[in-house]
Design a protein around this motif. Structure first.
Motif, PDB file in Angstrom:
ATOM      1  N   LYS A 234       0.820  -1.210   0.000  1.00  0.00           N
ATOM      2  CA  LYS A 234       0.000   0.000   0.000  1.00  0.00           C
ATOM      3  C   LYS A 234       0.856   1.263   0.000  1.00  0.00           C
ATOM      4  O   LYS A 234       0.365   2.341  -0.330  1.00  0.00           O
ATOM      5  N   LYS A 265      -4.695   1.998  -6.433  1.00  0.00           N
ATOM      6  CA  LYS A 265      -5.761   2.559  -5.603  1.00  0.00           C
ATOM      7  C   LYS A 265      -5.173   3.266  -4.383  1.00  0.00           C
ATOM      8  O   LYS A 265      -5.633   4.347  -3.989  1.00  0.00           O
ATOM      9  N   SER A 266      -4.141   2.688  -3.800  1.00  0.00           N
ATOM     10  CA  SER A 266      -3.512   3.268  -2.616  1.00  0.00           C
ATOM     11  C   SER A 266      -2.787   4.565  -2.957  1.00  0.00           C
ATOM     12  O   SER A 266      -2.776   5.512  -2.159  1.00  0.00           O
ATOM     13  N   TYR A 268      -3.596   6.752  -5.292  1.00  0.00           N
ATOM     14  CA  TYR A 268      -4.626   7.792  -5.400  1.00  0.00           C
ATOM     15  C   TYR A 268      -5.105   8.212  -4.010  1.00  0.00           C
ATOM     16  O   TYR A 268      -5.239   9.402  -3.709  1.00  0.00           O
ATOM     17  N   LYS A 269      -5.357   7.216  -3.154  1.00  0.00           N
ATOM     18  CA  LYS A 269      -5.930   7.485  -1.841  1.00  0.00           C
ATOM     19  C   LYS A 269      -5.000   8.320  -0.967  1.00  0.00           C
ATOM     20  O   LYS A 269      -5.437   9.289  -0.334  1.00  0.00           O
ATOM     21  N   MET A 270      -3.700   7.957  -0.914  1.00  0.00           N
ATOM     22  CA  MET A 270      -2.795   8.695  -0.028  1.00  0.00           C
ATOM     23  C   MET A 270      -2.548  10.124  -0.510  1.00  0.00           C
ATOM     24  O   MET A 270      -2.138  10.988   0.257  1.00  0.00           O
ATOM     25  N   LYS A 272      -5.080  11.805  -1.935  1.00  0.00           N
ATOM     26  CA  LYS A 272      -6.437  12.381  -1.916  1.00  0.00           C
ATOM     27  C   LYS A 272      -6.873  12.815  -3.316  1.00  0.00           C
ATOM     28  O   LYS A 272      -7.395  13.916  -3.522  1.00  0.00           O
ATOM     29  N   SER A 274      -8.915  11.619  -7.005  1.00  0.00           N
ATOM     30  CA  SER A 274      -9.909  10.711  -7.568  1.00  0.00           C
ATOM     31  C   SER A 274      -9.292   9.986  -8.755  1.00  0.00           C
ATOM     32  O   SER A 274      -8.379  10.512  -9.414  1.00  0.00           O
TER      33      SER A 274
END
Length: 288
Positions: A234, A265-266, A268-270, A272, A274
């Motif tokens: 991640k 996906k990780s 993008y998430k860390m 913030k 889309s």
């Protein structure tokens, strides 16, 4: 001292990464320093790229004396000499250990400490392993340059890496070199590779490999792209805690995720972001 490898060479380092666990395994079984085995393999096989290594999986230049197995012929000290041929690189490493441990002229070496790589190097030359008068110096030079002596204190090895060395050449080609990064294994795709051909070589379902790389199992692979062999992490390694990746021309979020062995996906998430965000050159991305 001879300087066979006075400057660091990426081919040598890749060879070390691929076969250090084989050398450690042999050390734990036969008490031959892993540094010596690796240095000899590097020197004798040209980091696995010599004709003898490619044709016969022979990484130590061992000739046919007392050998009843498969053979191959090539010019060496004399014309058309007989060399041992092996089914896999692992078999070459194993036979190298047997060759030394059973050879009468090498018995004195086993009285030395496993950490005495200089004594082993000089002893091999004195016992007649090679005709080059600088052979011992060349081994010592390689061991010191690549810090191979660190493996002489190892107490365990990576069984995944040694298992890969037991595989036969794929479609007449040398096996892919496997690297380790971010608690994962990876290789670089060659021309014509597919997830299926890589899966057949590695012994992992090609569907799983495609999934680990967040791709369709039928996707075409580009020469040189990284292929991860386990599920990606991640986050990037700890050394990237306070470091950012600045987007360069032509990079995509997927390419960046693959580079660091991070799940897309990780990433993008860390940051913030889309999944439909269009990254731009110069964007600063957190990696963990």
């Amino acid at each position: 001292m001879a300087c066979a490898q006075s400057t660091w060479n990426v081919r040598y380092q890749r060879y070390i990464d691929q076969y250090k666990d084989c050398a450690i395994e042999q050390m734990l079984k036969w008490n031959i320093p892993a540094s010596i085995t690796l240095a000899q393999g590097l020197l004798e096989s040209g980091a696995g790229e010599s004709d003898l290594a490619r044709r016969a999986n022979n990484h130590f230049g061992i000739k046919c004396h007392g050998w009843s197995g498969a053979t191959v012929y090539k010019d060496d000290d004399a014309r058309n000499e007989c060399f041992r041929r092996y089914a896999s690189v692992f078999d070459s490493y194993e036979d190298h250990s047997l060759f030394l441990s059973r050879g009468k002229r090498y018995q004195g070496l086993f009285k030395l400490k496993k950490t005495d790589y200089k004594g082993w190097a000089r002893g091999l030359k004195a016992a007649g392993y090679a005709t080059n008068p600088k052979y011992a110096d060349r081994l010592i030079d390689i061991i010191q340059l690549y810090r191979l002596y660190q493996y002489d204190k190892a107490r365990s090895y990576d069984k995944f890496m040694t298992r890969h060395a037991k595989d036969h050449n794929a479609n007449g080609q040398p096996l892919h070199a496997i690297g380790q990064y971010n608690k994962n294994y990876f290789l670089y795709a060659r021309r014509g590779d597919t997830f299926r051909t890589i899966g057949e070589e590695i012994g992992i379902s090609y569907r799983k490999i495609a999934k680990y790389n967040e791709r369709d199992k039928n996707d075409l692979l580009q020469e040189g792209e990284v292929v991860w062999l386990k599920k990606k992490q991640k986050k990037a390694p700890k050394e990237y805690k306070d470091r950012l990746h600045y987007v360069r021309q032509g990079e995509s979020m997927y390419a960046i995720a693959q580079k660091y062995g991070i799940r897309l996906k990780s990433l993008y998430k860390m940051n913030k972001l889309s999944p439909d965000y269009d990254i731009r050159v110069g964007d600063a991305l957190k990696l963990r």
